[in-house]
Design an enzyme around this catalytic site. Structure first.
Site, mmCIF file in Angstrom:
data_model
loop_
_atom_site.group_PDB
_atom_site.id
_atom_site.type_symbol
_atom_site.label_atom_id
_atom_site.label_comp_id
_atom_site.label_asym_id
_atom_site.label_seq_id
_atom_site.Cartn_x
_atom_site.Cartn_y
_atom_site.Cartn_z
ATOM 1 N N PRO A 122 0.862 -1.419 -0.056
ATOM 2 C CG PRO A 122 -0.601 -1.648 1.313
ATOM 3 C CD PRO A 122 0.910 -2.222 1.109
ATOM 4 N N GLY A 123 0.595 2.241 -0.508
ATOM 5 C CA GLY A 123 0.681 3.614 -0.765
ATOM 6 C C GLY A 123 2.406 3.379 -1.972
ATOM 7 C CD GLU A 183 19.617 4.807 21.008
ATOM 8 O OE1 GLU A 183 19.573 4.720 20.375
ATOM 9 O OE2 GLU A 183 18.366 4.068 21.067
#
Length: 610
Positions: free
Chosen positions: A222-223, A442
């Protein structure tokens, strides 16, 4: 009289909704009123004292009874007792007197044949209550008759609406989309431009006997732009675009889907040349031997097949269908001679295509000069054009919420975070004590990217309400051929956050759970599908599992072994370069978010200091 009736009908027609509301309100009021009346009646009866039949006979013998009210169909009867006011009254005066509940008694009706005769001999006044339904019983009877009639009327109206045919004005559209509006699908456009030329010139290629395709099947997630490509073909050719949502063809009444298919093609022939676009065709074209198929689906798909067989590609009616699940379609629909061309519409793999998409969708907004579209495009690997459009719109909403006169880089990055993590950014005080752990976690990911030569576009330690504390965005690979070393590096990058926590704090948290999930998926593919593990061999575990000739525990043991090896290597490599983690973690604590270029500068400076 007739004119007045017509005026009433016209008034009801014009005020249909208000009339229905009024009718329903009236019915509810009547029900409530009669319920209250019945409730009062029940309460009054409940106040009357019940006595035994012997007490009733004793009251009669003592001359205390005035009137007995009975019914042959009622189990109970009521009688009144003479009081100080009525004992000296005449019979006519007592008939008009209203006794209170304290002067009444209820007793079971004996129901023997000579009861009336016995009471009259004892000079007791008898009143026979005729069998009559109470108001609430009458209302219940009316409602019980009215409800089925109303249901029948409503069902007939629903059937009338469902059986309604396809109206040309509801499905014919005019497309102003051009090929220039379709970004990042140049190879696909090269393949469909012939269709545009064919719609303009139906004799094209006829002299050499070329058979032109009847239809194209566009498949993809989709998209990705399947509908946009179909509209671009119609727009470039300047022909009507007939849009059919395939799910709307299916009804609970058998045969209506097939009828609507035939009507759609009739409209298409009347408006040829044109494009007929079936969106979500898997809703009607599912394989007929699966559980999801039914009689209505089969009749609908059969009607579609018959219509497609009934014309050639030179009739000016060209069919395009779109689906997210091409593997679920019936083979009769996808065989040659129907949907001759099957084109997969993929997500843009190149970040440069995503740059063009950002530029296209940001045109409609006021944007700041600080927006680095290239950096943004590198952060969203795997995003579709529809995703990018949604990000741009979300960024504009964020700008309005923050009372900014334009969309800036901070708005864009916040919009990306909301899309990726499905949550809003958390307020700083909620994560204040955890910031340090998140920063080192991180920083571990980012440094491992750096050490392994894997590019990154941004690192952030801004938490979200979905529970994500931070993120490091990588970039697309420059090649579609991914090596064994690439997969091992991806696992190490996943493990680097946990390794960094262990090195810095000599402890670990649950923050690496999603990293472990991602690494597990990579290792499963590494071992069981890609043949990168020498002990497992060049085998596809999925194929072997389908044929029930494999013990999955062996693959699990190899994945477990490889996982431990790669984690040890990750810890060792990060430990040797932990000065880089320290430097980057402090920079993240200070700035909260850093672009890929800023990360490289921090790590380059840290290397220079050694």
């Amino acid at each position: 009289m007739k004119d007045n009736w017509n005026k009433i009908k016209e008034f009801i027609k014009q005020n249909k909704k208000n009339f229905i509301r009024l009718l329903i309100s009236w019915a509810i009021c009547m029900i409530c009123l009669f319920s209250i009346m019945n409730s009062v009646k029940v309460q009054q009866v409940s106040k009357i004292e019940k006595v035994d039949y012997t007490d009733f006979l004793e009251d009669i013998e003592n001359g205390k009874v005035d009137t007995v009210y009975y019914s042959t169909s009622d189990e109970w009867m009521t009688y009144t007792l003479l009081n100080d006011d009525t004992k000296d009254m005449s019979k006519e005066e007592r008939d008009s007197y209203i006794y209170k509940s304290k002067d009444k008694r209820r007793v079971q009706y004996p129901a023997y044949d000579t009861f009336r005769k016995d009471m009259l001999e004892k000079d007791v006044h008898l009143v026979l209550n005729r069998n009559s339904a109470s108001a609430i019983e009458v209302l219940s009877m009316i409602i019980s008759l009215a409800v089925p009639i109303i249901w029948v009327v409503l069902i007939m109206k629903m059937m009338k609406g469902s059986i309604k045919g396809v109206d040309a004005k509801d499905i014919i559209q005019t497309s102003d989309v051009k090929f220039s509006d379709v970004i990042g699908q140049d190879e696909i456009l090269d393949d469909v431009k012939f269709i545009t030329e064919l719609l303009k010139n139906r004799e094209l290629g006829e002299e050499i006997g070329a058979k032109v395709p009847k239809g194209i099947l566009l498949s993809g997630e989709p998209g990705t732009g399947k509908t946009l490509i179909a509209k671009a073909i119609a727009g470039e050719a300047g022909v009507p675009f007939i849009y059919v949502n395939s799910s709307s063809l299916i009804e609970m009444f058998v045969g209506l889907g097939a009828k609507r298919v035939r009507e759609t093609f009739k409209i298409a022939r009347e408006n040829a040349p044109c494009i007929v676009f079936f969106d979500e065709i898997d809703s009607i074209g599912i394989k007929r031997d699966t559980r999801g198929s039914n009689t209505e689906n089969e009749q609908t798909i059969n009607a579609l097949l018959q219509e497609m067989d009934g014309f050639t590609g030179r009739d000016g009616v060209f069919i395009i269908a779109a689906t997210n699940r091409a593997d679920k379609l019936d083979s009769a629909l996808t065989r040659a001679g129907r949907f001759d061309r099957q084109i997969v519409v993929n997500k843009p793999r190149d970040w440069k295509v995503r740059v063009k998409l950002f530029e296209f969708y940001l045109k409609q907004f006021s944007v700041a000069d600080d927006i680095d579209i290239e950096t943004l495009a590198k952060q969203i690997s795997g995003f579709t054009g529809a995703d990018i459009a949604a990000i741009c719109n979300e960024a504009s909403i964020i700008a309005v919420m923050h009372k900014k006169p334009y969309v800036d880089m901070a708005c864009m990055e916040e919009a990306i975070d909301k899309k990726v993590f499905k949550g809003n950014r958390a307020k700083e005080e909620h994560f204040k004590e955890d910031k340090k752990i998140v920063a080192y976690h991180e920083a571990g990911h980012a440094v491992m990217h750096y050490l392994l030569g894997e590019p990154m576009s941004r690192a952030s330690i801004i938490g979200t309400t979905s529970g994500v504390g931070g993120v490091v965005f990588g970039e697309d690979s420059d090649t579609q051929f991914l090596t064994k070393e690439y997969y091992e590096n991806r696992v190490k990058i996943c493990y680097a956050g946990r390794a960094s926590e262990q090195i810095k704090f000599n402890s670990i948290t649950q923050g690496a759970s999603s990293d472990i999930t991602q690494a597990t998926g990579i290792l499963e593919e590494y071992v069981s599908r890609l043949g990168f593990d020498e002990e497992f061999g060049l085998l596809d575990m999925n194929v072997l599992a389908e044929r029930q000739i494999i013990d999955k525990s062996n693959a699990f043991e190899l994945m477990q072994k490889k996982s431990k090896e790669l984690y040890i290597e990750t810890v060792e490599l990060l430990t040797k370069n932990y000065n880089l983690v320290e430097k980057l973690a402090k920079a993240l604590l200070e700035s909260e978010t850093l672009s890929g270029k800023e990360i490289e500068e921090v790590l380059h400076d840290a290397n220079a200091e050694v």
